[in-house]
Design a protein around this motif. Structure first.
Motif, short mmCIF file in Angstrom:
data_model
loop_
_atom_site.label_atom_id
_atom_site.label_comp_id
_atom_site.label_asym_id
_atom_site.label_seq_id
_atom_site.Cartn_x
_atom_site.Cartn_y
_atom_site.Cartn_z
N UNK A 116 54.08 36.04 10.93
CA UNK A 116 54.04 36.87 12.13
C UNK A 116 53.99 36.04 13.39
N UNK A 117 53.32 36.56 14.39
CA UNK A 117 53.34 35.98 15.73
C UNK A 117 52.73 34.57 15.74
N UNK A 118 53.30 33.72 16.59
CA UNK A 118 52.83 32.36 16.83
C UNK A 118 52.27 32.29 18.25
N UNK A 119 51.13 31.61 18.40
CA UNK A 119 50.54 31.44 19.74
C UNK A 119 50.60 29.97 20.13
N UNK A 120 51.18 29.71 21.30
CA UNK A 120 51.34 28.35 21.81
C UNK A 120 50.50 28.12 23.05
N UNK A 121 50.03 26.90 23.20
CA UNK A 121 49.38 26.47 24.44
C UNK A 121 50.45 25.80 25.32
N UNK A 122 50.52 26.24 26.58
CA UNK A 122 51.53 25.71 27.50
C UNK A 122 50.84 25.36 28.83
N UNK A 123 51.58 24.66 29.70
CA UNK A 123 50.95 24.16 30.94
C UNK A 123 51.31 24.97 32.17
N UNK A 124 52.46 25.68 32.14
CA UNK A 124 52.92 26.40 33.32
C UNK A 124 53.59 27.70 32.87
N UNK A 125 52.93 28.82 33.12
CA UNK A 125 53.41 30.09 32.60
C UNK A 125 54.76 30.48 33.18
N UNK A 126 54.93 30.37 34.48
CA UNK A 126 56.18 30.79 35.11
C UNK A 126 57.36 30.02 34.53
N UNK A 127 57.20 28.71 34.39
CA UNK A 127 58.27 27.87 33.85
C UNK A 127 58.59 28.23 32.40
N UNK A 128 57.54 28.43 31.59
CA UNK A 128 57.75 28.71 30.18
C UNK A 128 58.37 30.09 29.96
N UNK A 129 57.91 31.09 30.70
CA UNK A 129 58.47 32.43 30.55
C UNK A 129 59.95 32.42 30.93
N UNK A 130 60.29 31.72 32.00
CA UNK A 130 61.69 31.62 32.39
C UNK A 130 62.53 31.00 31.28
N UNK B 52 62.83 33.44 28.26
CA UNK B 52 63.70 34.58 28.55
C UNK B 52 65.16 34.15 28.65
N UNK B 53 65.43 33.13 29.46
CA UNK B 53 66.80 32.79 29.80
C UNK B 53 67.49 31.91 28.77
N UNK B 54 66.75 30.98 28.18
CA UNK B 54 67.36 30.09 27.19
C UNK B 54 67.26 30.65 25.78
N UNK B 55 66.07 31.09 25.39
CA UNK B 55 65.85 31.55 24.02
C UNK B 55 66.25 33.01 23.84
N UNK B 56 66.10 33.81 24.88
CA UNK B 56 66.53 35.21 24.79
C UNK B 56 65.45 36.16 24.33
N UNK B 57 64.18 35.82 24.58
CA UNK B 57 63.10 36.74 24.29
C UNK B 57 62.81 37.60 25.51
N UNK B 58 62.00 38.63 25.31
CA UNK B 58 61.67 39.58 26.38
C UNK B 58 60.16 39.70 26.49
N UNK B 59 59.66 39.73 27.74
CA UNK B 59 58.22 39.91 27.95
C UNK B 59 57.81 41.31 27.53
N UNK B 60 56.83 41.39 26.65
CA UNK B 60 56.29 42.67 26.20
C UNK B 60 55.07 43.06 27.02
#
Length: 283
Positions: free
Chosen positions: A8-22, A25-33
């Motif tokens: 099921x779902x994977x949880x990642x630690x990241x450093x910059x939310x805006x950069x990662x969400x972009x 969304x744009x490269x991988x093709x996921x959608x914010x739920x």
């Protein structure tokens, strides 16, 4: 381990939310739920199927490649070869640096997110095409992918994000002690070794239900690679979905009997593996 598990779902630690969400969304093709403070949940466009949770860590340290135990990559399994071809062409057009491999049982693309978290996007060949050795282990290899064939297959098709039917197919970790990792995942939890590359390449591939691997384990960051700092980028947890409550109880009993502390969740339990990654079990 029950043969009908899924990841099921994977949880990642990241450093910059805006950069990662972009990026997702744009490269991988996921959608914010949904978003909650320092956390964003992403999934398949047009559905509520969650694949990924991003957790922005304060003063995050980006873990250098192959420097610590923990995440090597998590793997997104798409429904078929055509879907993989369209995704590949989109990633190339988007300017993402890609690795690739034909593993005999699958065809895979490799890339990293902005924090260096490894990602595999792959499609499986039909199980009746998989071959096994005399020990019953699945035959896998690392060969060059049919790149031109994928390019031809993608022609005339429009990328529309990550397709319906996409799931988390497997996870793969650097481990600092292979014997402890094997004991935890195989002896305690009950995963079977499906491909043993430890002597030749320092890796084990383990699974339930005869899959080629739900979990990969390797020592490519070095034997006795250190645990990463708590505020490092990487994987916080991954999820194993079991078919019923009885299996959850069986897993809990096995873990506690082996001396592992389990944490109660609303619909399951979690436990920390020998590499500091939490495994969540839900039904």
């Amino acid at each position: 381990m029950h043969p009908d598990i899924k990841l099921g779902v994977v949880k990642l630690r990241i450093s910059n939310m805006e950069r990662s969400v972009s990026f997702y969304e744009q490269a991988i093709g996921l959608e914010v739920i949904r978003k909650q403070e320092a956390t964003t949940v992403l999934g398949i466009p047009g559905s509520k199927h969650e694949l990924l949770i991003l957790h922005e860590v304060e003063n995050a340290i980006i873990t250098p490649e192959r420097s610590a135990s923990g995440l090597y990559h998590y793997a997104i399994l798409v429904p078929g070869r055509e879907e993989l071809a369209v995704i590949m062409q989109h990633l190339v057009d988007y300017g993402v640096q890609l690795g690739q491999a034909d593993h005999l049982v699958s065809e895979a693309l490799y890339l990293s997110d902005p924090d260096g978290n490894g990602i595999e996007i792959y499609r499986d060949r039909p199980r009746n095409e998989w071959q096994h050795d005399e020990l019953g282990h699945v035959n896998m290899a690392t060969k060059s992918i049919d790149w031109q064939g994928l390019v031809e297959l993608a022609k005339g098709k429009q990328w529309q994000g990550m397709p319906a039917g996409t799931v988390i197919g497997h996870v793969h970790f650097h481990v600092h002690d292979m014997e402890k990792a094997r004991e935890f995942y195989c002896d305690v939890l009950g995963f079977a070794i499906e491909a043993d590359w430890y002597r030749q390449m320092g890796a084990l591939f383990i699974a339930a239900g005869g899959y080629h691997h739900h979990i990969g384990l390797n020592v490519w960051a070095g034997r006795h690679a250190p645990l990463p700092p708590a505020n490092s980028t990487g994987m916080e947890y991954f999820t194993i979905i079991v078919p019923h409550a009885e299996e959850l109880e069986r897993i809990k009993n096995r873990l506690q009997h082996a001396g592992y502390e389990t944490n109660h969740l609303t619909n399951g339990l979690s436990v920390k593996d020998p590499n500091g990654i939490y495994v969540q079990f839900v039904s």
